[in-house]
Design an enzyme around this catalytic site. Structure first.
Site, PDB file in Angstrom:
ATOM      1  CG  HIS A   1      -1.917   1.111   1.239  1.00 33.11           C
ATOM      2  ND1 HIS A   1      -3.060   1.107   0.472  1.00 33.11           N
ATOM      3  CD2 HIS A   1      -1.946   2.279   1.929  1.00 33.11           C
ATOM      4  CE1 HIS A   1      -3.745   2.216   0.688  1.00 33.11           C
ATOM      5  NE2 HIS A   1      -3.096   2.941   1.574  1.00 33.11           N
TER       6      HIS A   1
ATOM      7  CE1 TYR B   1       0.620   3.524  -5.517  1.00 31.18           C
ATOM      8  CE2 TYR B   1       1.831   4.242  -3.582  1.00 31.18           C
ATOM      9  CZ  TYR B   1       0.706   4.300  -4.382  1.00 31.18           C
ATOM     10  OH  TYR B   1      -0.324   5.127  -4.027  1.00 31.18           O
TER      11      TYR B   1
ATOM     12  CE  LYS C   1      -2.552  10.666  -3.978  1.00 27.73           C
ATOM     13  NZ  LYS C   1      -1.533  10.672  -2.902  1.00 27.73           N
TER      14      LYS C   1
ATOM     15  CD  GLU D   1      -4.217   8.376  -1.046  1.00 24.10           C
ATOM     16  OE1 GLU D   1      -4.632   8.088   0.097  1.00 24.10           O
ATOM     17  OE2 GLU D   1      -3.033   8.651  -1.284  1.00 24.10           O
TER      18      GLU D   1
ATOM     19  CG  HIS E   1      -9.451   3.853   3.565  1.00 21.90           C
ATOM     20  ND1 HIS E   1      -9.968   3.959   4.838  1.00 21.90           N
ATOM     21  CD2 HIS E   1      -8.108   3.918   3.726  1.00 21.90           C
ATOM     22  CE1 HIS E   1      -8.987   4.104   5.712  1.00 21.90           C
ATOM     23  NE2 HIS E   1      -7.843   4.080   5.069  1.00 21.90           N
TER      24      HIS E   1
ATOM     25  NE  ARG F   1      -5.037  13.233   7.994  1.00 19.63           N
ATOM     26  CZ  ARG F   1      -5.922  12.255   8.133  1.00 19.63           C
ATOM     27  NH1 ARG F   1      -7.184  12.542   8.418  1.00 19.63           N
ATOM     28  NH2 ARG F   1      -5.573  10.991   7.992  1.00 19.63           N
TER      29      ARG F   1
ATOM     30  CG  ASP G   1      -1.340  13.512   4.671  1.00 18.37           C
ATOM     31  OD1 ASP G   1      -0.429  13.493   3.825  1.00 18.37           O
ATOM     32  OD2 ASP G   1      -2.202  12.620   4.766  1.00 18.37           O
TER      33      ASP G   1
ATOM     34  CD  GLN H   1      -7.449   8.462   9.709  1.00 15.53           C
ATOM     35  OE1 GLN H   1      -7.886   9.077   8.748  1.00 15.53           O
ATOM     36  NE2 GLN H   1      -6.385   7.691   9.619  1.00 15.53           N
TER      37      GLN H   1
ATOM     38  CB  SER I   1      -6.246  -0.371  -4.191  1.00 15.00           C
ATOM     39  OG  SER I   1      -6.759  -1.284  -3.248  1.00 15.00           O
TER      40      SER I   1
END
Length: 751
Positions: free
Chosen positions: A54, A57, A101, A103, A105, A126, A279, A325, A551
């Site tokens: 994750h 890469y 961007k 991403e 989860h 963030r 972040d 977080q 992912s």
């Protein structure tokens, strides 16, 4: 007693549980070679999360490098930041820049749907904040198992509540996205979140630690035991068939803390007292310290005793791996520390100096006065393993492609077409998603110009001039299964077209590449083909890739998901007042079909809906020249105020575009289909097409523009204002009956 660097030198043969942390034998050997000794337990924790799939890469790097060959110019000018930064930054004119961007989860959202999805939103927000931008909107692309499966009914409501709950509390409008269903996502849903932010050019900030003696400040929430190895390790392995079993690994979000953190950070930027910022996402402190240090001009010292903890019993390894977080790390000159703390106190944001930038190239972390980490941060953050995984084209694909939907029987009788139309409208991937979107605030902040169910979301950036942006987020996994190269290009083309039909100019993309296990050569072939497809497609369209996310390990046992390269496209519109909506608005308007329709049914919703989930053949052809021509035409029509409505053609073909255009404002139509096979005319999913309506007074000008741009245009009917959908000579359906069919599936399943 902590496992110190000195102790590691003295005990080279101590057995370490590296395999339990996801570290392979050869990776552990390499860590020992890099350090010249065994790692301490804290160093092993850092390497394990930072070298996870994750974060590093490691299976995809060799393919992602191909994106670097693309031009870094957008149609509006050079990128201000691109691949390698927290998010890409695009110049949109008048001194404004936009950063965006997407991403994933995915795995956390399966284990704990609400928190997994919520913290996915928090993390991408963030990333945008860390670039110096104010977050102004979010989107999401969600994929689940079949709608009536028990586990879908467990996961979907929690995911939607998590996305909505976190974004709504932050005061960010959710302006678009998609929700799709397929059996391959049962046990492995996809939760892809996108955030967009705005900044002035001079406000751009990058993640690096510079200036010996500058202070390293951790600010935001305290560190807890939630999310230890959460996204980093949880998203780097395959689920087994027993279902969710890693609940403690999922992070827990606090959107109210994040809102304070956003406002605090923006004021810190405005005060111009931050030298570098990062972040906290996957890998927590391990990530923030190693990435800041490796991108800077010195090393870093951190005293782990100073990190504020919610749980005083956390071991140092757990502190380093925690993905709690709402945390950020900043590098600040000593003279500015007092002002930094003052601003944080104003916003009730906890802030603590935990270290400083030092000479040399080492990241040194101490715990209880002893050194537990002494590494070159580049080896942690940027020099992890790189795998050239074997890959080959699946042998089974020949049989799949040799079984095309075009060969399936078609019932072109009135009743056959009526049944097919109903089946397509009620298919989960077409049916109304209001059950989802009503849980999202689409208009908070007051700058939402377009939102669901429009083809793309649109936000006003500058109130004085009307400058704005449009965004779309799309993936067609069925096409990508049939041919991942073409499927990725078709996803790109659809997202590009969704932005274009609003009148905006597509300028840049981000992506979220969701695939099965990289240890499966057939999955890696799918991934490699999709990357090349996107590279070639972006080159043809003249748009750069600004960054994104990979992912992998999205499968349950040996069953991978359908390959799902999700593509987000950013467009710019000079004045949002010229935007084009998707719904029919004026009775008497002429209806035109733009583009060419081929006998292209393979991978379509018609195939899935009427042939019991059949999936075979080759996806539609891709003509990027036609996509560019259509986009140019739509921009010119928007600026000239020619069109009353415009809707792209994608899932469900012309039939769905007509129905959705009618549903938008409750206005019917009468159209005469071309002389082609009615099933093809209604349900083919050929690319580079749009449906538009316009007043009769604009027809001559519009047809001249189409001819000039080389866009095929066929006048197929008119907006009637009658409460029915009339396909002349074939069938007529009550608008209310059709709308009821379209509205019913999600509420019926979810209540």
């Amino acid at each position: 007693m902590a496992d110190t660097v000195e102790h590691a030198f003295q005990t080279p043969d101590v057995e370490q549980p590296y395999a339990a942390l996801g570290v392979k034998d050869d990776e552990y050997a390499r860590i020992r070679e890099i350090l010249g000794r065994r790692p301490t337990s804290a160093e092993l924790a850092m390497y394990s999360v930072m070298w996870s799939e994750h974060c590093s890469y490691k299976s995809s790097k060799v393919h992602l490098k191909k994106f670097g060959a693309l031009s870094q110019e957008t149609p509006r000018g050079p990128l201000l930041a691109g691949i390698g930064e927290n998010a890409g930054v695009v110049d949109i004119g008048r001194g404004y820049a936009v950063t965006f961007k997407a991403e994933s989860h995915n795995h956390p959202s399966y284990v704990e749907p609400y928190q997994g999805a919520a913290t996915g939103v928090g993390g991408i927000v963030r990333d945008i904040l860390a670039m110096g931008a104010r977050p102004i909107g979010v989107m999401d692309s969600l994929r689940f198992g079949p709608l009536h499966e028990a586990d879908t009914l467990r996961v979907l409501p929690g995911v939607v509540a998590g996305v909505g709950g976190y974004g709504n509390c932050l005061g960010l409008p959710n302006i678009g996205g998609e929700v799709q269903f397929d059996a391959s996502y049962l046990g492995n849903p996809l939760v892809n979140a996108l955030c967009v932010g705005v900044l002035r050019h001079e406000d751009l900030h990058l993640a690096h630690a510079t200036g010996v003696g500058n202070q390293v400040i951790l600010f935001g929430a305290a560190t807890g035991g939630d999310g230890i190895g959460g996204a980093s390790i949880l998203a780097s392995e395959t689920f087994d068939e027993t279902g969710p079993a890693k609940r403690p690994s999922v992070q827990v979000g606090d959107p109210f803390m994040e809102k304070l953190l956003i406002e605090c950070t923006l004021e810190l930027f405005q005060a111009d007292i931050i030298s570098g910022i990062q972040d906290f996402g996957a890998a927590g402190i391990s990530c923030a310290t190693s990435e800041l240090a490796s991108a800077g001009d010195g090393g870093m010292f951190v005293n782990l005793d100073l990190v504020p903890l919610r749980d005083p019993n956390l071991a140092p390894e757990e502190i380093l791996m925690s993905e709690s977080q709402e945390r950020m790390m900043a590098v600040v000159e000593p003279a500015n520390v007092a002002r930094f703390m003052e601003i944080c106190a104003k916003w009730d944001v906890l802030a603590t100096v935990v270290g400083e930038v030092i000479e040399g190239d080492r990241l040194i972390i101490q715990w209880h006065g002893e050194t537990i980490v002494d590494v070159d941060p580049k080896t942690v953050a940027h020099e992890g393993p790189v795998y050239e995984r074997p890959y080959h084209r699946p042998a089974w694909l020949d049989d799949v492609q040799a079984d095309p939907a075009e060969a399936l029987p078609r019932d072109n009788s009135t009743e056959g077409l009526r049944a097919a139309f109903s089946a397509v409208l009620s298919h989960g991937n077409v049916a109304d998603k209001t059950w989802v979107t009503r849980q999202y605030d689409r208009y908070v902040r007051g700058n939402s110009v377009l939102a669901q169910p429009e083809d793309s979301g649109m936000l006003r950036i500058d109130e004085e001039t009307g400058l704005g942006i449009a965004l779309s987020l799309d993936a067609n996994s069925r096409f990508s299964y049939l041919d991942p190269y073409l499927g990725a290009q078709l996803s790109l083309a659809e997202s590009y077209r969704n932005v274009a039909v609003t009148g905006a100019e597509p300028v840049a993309i981000t992506d979220c590449l969701n695939f099965g296990s990289p240890e499966d050569p057939e999955v890696m072939w799918q991934f490699a083909e999709a990357v090349v497809g996107l590279v070639d497609g972006c080159r043809e369209l003249g748009v750069p890739v600004t960054g994104g996310n990979v992912s992998l390990y999205n499968q349950t046992a040996s069953t991978p998901i359908l390959p799902s390269p999700t593509v987000g496209v950013l467009g710019v519109i000079d004045d949002v007042a010229t935007r084009i909506r998707s719904g029919f608005t004026h009775p008497g308007d002429a209806i035109y079909l733009l583009g060419e329709t081929g006998e292209e049914l393979s991978g379509s919703i018609w195939e899935a809906a009427v042939a019991d989930g059949h999936l075979g053949g080759l996806p539609p052809r891709v003509d990027f020249g036609a996509e560019r021509a259509l986009a140019g035409l739509m921009g010119e029509c928007a600026r000239g105020g020619i069109l009353s409505s415009a809707h792209d053609l994608s899932e469900g073909g012309l039939a769905v575009a007509l129905a959705e255009s009618a549903f938008r404002n409750g206005i019917g139509f009468a159209v005469t289909l071309p002389d082609a096979d009615p099933t093809v005319a209604l349900f083919a999913e050929s690319a580079a097409r749009a449906l538009v309506s316009l007043p009769g007074s604009a027809v001559a000008q519009f047809e001249a523009l189409c001819a000039d741009r080389g866009v095929p245009a066929a006048r197929i009917g008119e907006v009637t204002g009658e409460p029915e959908l009339e396909f002349v000579g074939l069938l007529t359906i009550s608008l209310e009956d059709a709308r009821s069919t379209w509205l019913a599936p999600l509420p019926a399943a979810l209540g």
